[in-house]
Design a protein around this motif. Structure first.
Motif, PDB file in Angstrom:
ATOM      1  N   ARG A 139      69.235 -14.204 -55.506  1.00 39.00           N
ATOM      2  CA  ARG A 139      69.365 -15.135 -54.386  1.00 39.00           C
ATOM      3  C   ARG A 139      70.820 -15.427 -54.072  1.00 39.00           C
ATOM      4  O   ARG A 139      71.211 -15.527 -52.901  1.00 39.00           O
ATOM      5  N   ASN A 140      71.634 -15.577 -55.110  1.00 35.88           N
ATOM      6  CA  ASN A 140      73.050 -15.878 -54.886  1.00 35.88           C
ATOM      7  C   ASN A 140      73.795 -14.702 -54.284  1.00 35.88           C
ATOM      8  O   ASN A 140      74.566 -14.849 -53.324  1.00 35.88           O
ATOM      9  N   GLU A 141      73.587 -13.526 -54.855  1.00 39.96           N
ATOM     10  CA  GLU A 141      74.349 -12.365 -54.403  1.00 39.96           C
ATOM     11  C   GLU A 141      73.979 -11.962 -52.982  1.00 39.96           C
ATOM     12  O   GLU A 141      74.826 -11.474 -52.230  1.00 39.96           O
ATOM     13  N   LEU A 142      72.722 -12.151 -52.600  1.00 42.93           N
ATOM     14  CA  LEU A 142      72.276 -11.790 -51.251  1.00 42.93           C
ATOM     15  C   LEU A 142      72.360 -12.969 -50.291  1.00 42.93           C
ATOM     16  O   LEU A 142      71.991 -12.854 -49.129  1.00 42.93           O
ATOM     17  N   ASP A 143      72.856 -14.106 -50.778  1.00 42.11           N
ATOM     18  CA  ASP A 143      73.029 -15.306 -49.956  1.00 42.11           C
ATOM     19  C   ASP A 143      71.716 -15.710 -49.284  1.00 42.11           C
ATOM     20  O   ASP A 143      71.662 -15.991 -48.087  1.00 42.11           O
ATOM     21  N   LEU A 144      70.646 -15.756 -50.071  1.00 42.90           N
ATOM     22  CA  LEU A 144      69.348 -16.214 -49.562  1.00 42.90           C
ATOM     23  C   LEU A 144      69.310 -17.728 -49.697  1.00 42.90           C
ATOM     24  O   LEU A 144      68.766 -18.281 -50.646  1.00 42.90           O
ATOM     25  N   PHE A 145      69.897 -18.406 -48.724  1.00 42.01           N
ATOM     26  CA  PHE A 145      70.222 -19.820 -48.883  1.00 42.01           C
ATOM     27  C   PHE A 145      69.039 -20.756 -48.707  1.00 42.01           C
ATOM     28  O   PHE A 145      69.120 -21.934 -49.063  1.00 42.01           O
ATOM     29  N   VAL A 146      67.921 -20.268 -48.158  1.00 40.53           N
ATOM     30  CA  VAL A 146      66.797 -21.165 -47.904  1.00 40.53           C
ATOM     31  C   VAL A 146      65.493 -20.547 -48.403  1.00 40.53           C
ATOM     32  O   VAL A 146      65.260 -19.350 -48.259  1.00 40.53           O
TER      33      VAL A 146
END
Length: 414
Positions: A145-152
């Protein structure tokens, strides 16, 4: 892609600790969650809540390639069910399967999974175990989630009329921050016997999450957004999150906004969940609230979760449970993964297939009432899947009949 090496993570954690304790104080690192707190979060430049609009490229006559991450526990068998359902329904999707070894401390599998998702743009995912007890090995789920910037993370908590539950007619959306808070996994031991855990809340991420929540409410005809927090105790971190939510709310005068402390929220969910419409919250509170609502609705095997960023999307079961204790026993509830698959099809704009799959799920759970043991029934996992397949076979035959009758693929599939 940023390196995942233990040395680099240790150095970053120590730098974070030094900034809190003074340049001269020595610290002993207890964990590392730096992935996604450096370069990847510096890419947060969008001022709107534009989500994953870059769809995977259609290949070989309109077929989509999707990354499949089975994960551990019941994940592999649930993915097998999805493959079977897609095959019988004629879904134009090919899966690129990536298995991540939960027993290793290396990150080669994780790096390949991230590369695959960046190539395909979208993934279907089970819960990925990280069995290492080393504080320097971070959760692979968090790293993704962090590396792909899945923020929501978005979960639609919608009751099933055919499922016995403690509360009926629930219809609530959870909007959860996905990359910050306690899940930043920044822990260190400043002196022997004293461990500190950093809770990360940034203005930029809080603002784009709040704006997404209000945009979402407006788009879906929702009337109220409730911000969940603990700002009475965590006055700076949760205080910032609440302050920004209130600021963004002023830009949406047609949508009611209120806030609620997390412990009171859990009590209110159990006693009167119908007062909620859209719930906005930080990472840890989202994990708590989603499990509470699932318990009220019948269990963890029903709801799906959607993870969105500006470029990528991952779909998975809503409560992110591994289900190791029931793996291989043919009793796992496949509905949450089927709902995730339906979300995936909607994202790929395969609307007919998405609608048919949701109809098959509704028929199976609410009409035929084929329930696995977690819902109080006696059906096996395969019983549920077979019923879904039978419904889809009838639908697809009807679809192909229409295709021949009207002589245009656009008439049926688009």
């Amino acid at each position: 892609m940023a390196a995942f090496g233990r040395t680099q993570l240790l150095k970053l954690a120590q730098m974070s600790s030094m900034s809190l304790n003074g340049a001269g104080s020595a610290t002993r690192t207890m964990g590392a969650g730096q992935l996604g707190l450096g370069d990847s979060q510096k890419r947060f430049k969008s001022k709107t809540s534009r989500l994953a609009k870059i769809l995977p490229k259609a290949k070989y006559g309109g077929r989509h390639t999707v990354t499949m991450l089975p994960g551990g526990g019941i994940g592999p068998e649930l993915m097998g069910y999805v493959r079977e359902v897609f095959r019988y329904a004629g879904v134009p999707v090919d899966f690129e399967e990536v298995n991540i070894n939960p027993n290793t401390e290396g990150n080669e599998d994780l790096e390949y999974a991230i590369t695959s998702i960046r190539r395909n743009g979208v993934a279907l995912k089970g819960n990925i175990e990280t069995k290492s007890l080393s504080p320097n090995v971070m959760s692979r789920n968090v790293a993704l989630r962090n590396e792909l910037d899945l923020f929501v993370n978005v979960i639609h908590c919608l009751s099933y009329a055919g499922v016995p539950s403690r509360q009926k007619d629930i219809d609530v959306y959870l909007i959860r921050q996905n990359t910050e808070g306690e899940y930043a996994m920044l822990e260190h031991e400043s002196v022997y016997g004293v461990v500190e855990c950093l809770k990360i809340v940034t203005r930029e991420n809080s603002e784009r999450l709040a704006r997404y929540a209000f945009d979402f409410a407006k788009k879906h005809g929702r009337k109220k957004v409730t911000t969940i927090h603990k700002a009475n105790i965590m006055k700076t971190s949760d205080g910032l999150f609440l302050e920004i939510s209130r600021q963004i709310a002023k830009e949406y005068p047609d949508i009611q906004h209120n806030d609620m402390i997390i412990d009171n929220c859990c009590m209110q969910l159990v006693s009167n969940p119908h007062q909620f419409d859209v719930m906005l919250m930080t990472n840890l509170y989202g994990s708590i609230v989603s499990n509470v609502i699932c318990g009220l609705m019948g269990g963890a095997g029903l709801l799906s979760g959607r993870n969105y960023g500006t470029e990528y999307a991952i779909f998975e079961p809503g409560t992110r449970n591994t289900g190791t204790s029931i793996a291989g026993k043919n009793i796992a509830n496949p509905i949450s993964m089927m709902n995730a698959a339906a979300d995936l099809l909607h994202h790929l704009r395969l609307e007919n297939h998405s609608v048919w799959l949701r109809e098959a799920i509704d028929q199976t759970i609410n009409v035929d009432k084929i329930h696995t043991p977690d819902l109080g029934g006696q059906a096996t996992s395969m019983d549920v899947v077979k019923n879904i397949v039978n419904y889809l076979q009838a639908k697809t035959k009807c679809g192909y009949h229409l295709l021949e009758e009207y002589g245009s693929q656009k008439t049926v599939w688009q």
